[in-house]
Design an enzyme around this catalytic site. Structure first.
Site, PDB file in Angstrom:
ATOM      1  N   GLU A  84       0.877  -1.170   0.000  1.00  0.00           N
ATOM      2  CA  GLU A  84       0.000   0.000   0.000  1.00  0.00           C
ATOM      3  C   GLU A  84       0.909   1.212   0.000  1.00  0.00           C
ATOM      4  O   GLU A  84       1.543   1.518   1.017  1.00  0.00           O
ATOM      5  CB  GLU A  84      -0.859  -0.058   1.257  1.00  0.00           C
ATOM      6  CG  GLU A  84      -2.145   0.653   1.103  1.00  0.00           C
ATOM      7  CD  GLU A  84      -2.763   0.824   2.439  1.00  0.00           C
ATOM      8  OE1 GLU A  84      -2.639   1.919   2.976  1.00  0.00           O
ATOM      9  OE2 GLU A  84      -3.318  -0.162   2.937  1.00  0.00           O
ATOM     10  N   CYS A 121      -1.289   9.379   2.466  1.00  0.00           N
ATOM     11  CA  CYS A 121      -1.118   8.819   1.114  1.00  0.00           C
ATOM     12  C   CYS A 121      -2.322   9.147   0.245  1.00  0.00           C
ATOM     13  O   CYS A 121      -2.175   9.431  -0.939  1.00  0.00           O
ATOM     14  CB  CYS A 121      -0.830   7.321   1.178  1.00  0.00           C
ATOM     15  SG  CYS A 121      -1.921   6.405   2.250  1.00  0.00           S
TER      16      CYS A 121
END
Ligand code: ADP
Length: 500
Positions: free
Chosen positions: A235, A269
């Site tokens: 991720e 993110c």
């Protein structure tokens, strides 16, 4: 710039070098995890869920104290620690504990073919993989780690977990929280240190790895996992676009872009990093952003503050370089732009750039700090081209009152998830897969049943129903049987095809 205040931050010096895990310690942790696996994998999903729910209760009951700890170690406002970290972790723990039995139960699979369904029964069993290595970053030290940790544990694995070297105290706290739930010894262990400790973990006999962090390190992790032939999930970063159409609720779009970019000091993110706004409303939209930049509370107590500190000098210098490069490339600073470094930390004013170029740093690179790039567009096709013009593909958002248009547009965006008239909401929705495409990663961290099942080995089980002497397609073969089967295939996939 208003003076930014932060509560006494916890520094790396206070943590002490002596805590860094040595190679023999990592080796021992993995060996102990292997031993513990034999017992833990036999514990029923219902019992495992009880441990996680008790740990959740501990986190819920101690939420304010833990929010202070997260805020002190990471520099983020206490409100963000409480809401974006603790509440998210509590909810994910609740969701998966309540559904672990259902998601992990052996599933009967209906067979599509008439012949097979009459003669066989099919199942999928979800079995734990063994020892899972989990490596996480510093930006959401609790929620980014708690999600994969509890999913891996509920699925019956043991875990060796390495938090970021920038947030080891929260890392250790996670183990304390789960121990408070009664988790048996060695089922979850933490190792402390920087990249070399993570790299050492990947050389050990682990069975799966979950990594959250930068794309560059993600590639190294994938290489190490490929060499060991073990499954991995990555991720990674994002340069998430937001597209705002002229028919959007501009007030909500501006609030979403502003919060989506400046929460956690932009170190998210899935933050909104690039906004593409329809030309006819671009000036109004930028004006609304400017207003918000002026009113963001930079001082006061940690509970009052709305803008946090950057995690460390490295990030501070990186974002400063990206801003300077973008200005050199012609971007206009319409708000912020100032950086401040003092004994309490590294701060950056909420900065808004307006540009008509896509080759400036703030458009090309992932900016992991409070800098938002805004660009006007004329047509939907242009907006899609600009939004997709990045190596990343984590998430995206669309603002319009036309839901059909938004749903159609969502399909054209190269992203792991899309929010409509919303921002940064998918991670905290455990029913939905959270992961990226392109350089934003492989696989996802949670998302319905698959969130638990990707920490399992899926085993296909097929059982014969009638116990006849032999199947027709077994030995012996021969000309007659060949002709018969040729006819059967013809019937099955032509005359009787409607049954398939
Ligand atoms: P950042 O530089 O922002 O911390 P990274 O992706 O390098 O982002 O770090 C995310 C996590 O990966 C951290 O826990 C870090 O210590 C770890 N890490 C860094 N390098 C490696 C590596 N080569 N192998 C395994 N883990 C690593």
């Amino acid at each position: 710039m208003a003076v930014l205040e932060s509560v006494d931050p916890i520094t790396q010096e206070k943590i002490g070098e002596s805590l860094v895990s040595t190679e023999p310690e990592i080796e021992r942790a993995v060996a102990q995890a292997r031993k513990a696996f034999f017992v833990w994998s036999q514990v029923s999903p219902a019992e495992r869920a009880c441990f996680i729910i008790k740990a959740r209760d501990y986190l819920r009951d101690n939420r304010e104290e833990i929010a202070v700890l997260i805020s002190r170690e990471s520099g983020k406002p206490q409100f963000e620690a409480l809401v974006s970290e603790i509440a998210v972790a509590i909810d994910i723990m609740t969701y998966y504990s309540r559904r672990a039995c259902e998601f992990l139960a052996r599933a009967r699979v209906p067979l599509h073919s008439l012949v097979m369904s009459l003669s066989k029964k099919a199942y999928i069993a979800y079995e734990p993989v063994g020892v899972v290595g989990i490596i996480t970053p510093w930006n959401y030290p609790l929620s980014n780690a708690m999600s994969p940790v509890i999913c891996a544990l509920l699925a019956g694995n043991t875990v060796v977990y390495k938090p970021s070297e920038a947030t080891p105290i929260v890392g250790r706290k996670i183990v304390e929280i789960l121990r408070a739930g009664g988790l048996p010894e060695n089922v979850l262990q933490v190792i402390i240190g920087a990249g070399d400790v993570g790299a050492a973990l990947l050389t050990m006999p682990i069975d799966q790895v979950h990594f959250t962090g930068s794309a560059a390190t993600g590639r190294t992790v994938a290489e190490a996992a490929a060499k060991k032939m073990i499954p991995y999930t990555l991720e990674l970063g994002g340069s998430d676009p937001m597209i705002v159409f002229e028919d959007a609720n501009l007030e909500r779009a501006a609030n979403a872009a502003f919060w989506g970019r400046f929460a956690n000091a932009g170190q998210t993110c899935a933050a909104v990093k690039r906004v593409f706004v329809e030309e006819s409303v671009a000036d109004r939209f930028v004006g609304a952003l400017k207003e918000r930049a002026q009113s963001l509370k930079r001082s006061g107590s940690s509970i009052e503050r709305e803008l946090g500190a950057l995690i460390n000098e490295k990030q501070f210098l990186l974002i400063k370089r990206q801003l300077e490069d973008s200005i050199r490339g012609g971007a206009q600073v319409v708000a912020g732009g100032l950086a401040l470094k003092d004994s309490r930390g590294h701060f950056f004013e909420p900065t808004i750039l307006v540009t008509d170029r896509d080759d400036i740093c703030a458009m090309k690179e992932e900016t992991f700090g409070p800098v938002l790039a805004v660009r006007a567009f004329k047509t939907e096709d242009e907006a899609v081209r600009l939004a997709n013009n990045t190596d990343y593909g984590l998430s995206a958002s669309i603002f319009t009152k036309n839901k059909e248009r938004a749903l159609a547009l969502a399909r054209r965006l190269q992203a792991g998830s899309v929010s409509i008239n919303d921002a940064m909401a998918v991670f905290s929705t455990p029913e939905l897969p959270f992961g990226g495409v392109k350089s934003s990663g492989i696989g996802f961290s949670h998302g319905g049943a698959d969130g638990l099942r990707h920490f399992t080995r899926r085993k296909g089980i097929l059982a014969d129903r009638w116990g006849s002497k032999a199947e027709l397609y077994w030995y012996p073969y021969g000309e007659k049987k060949y002709r018969l089967f040729s006819k059967l295939i013809g019937w099955l996939y032509d005359t009787l095809d409607f049954l398939n």
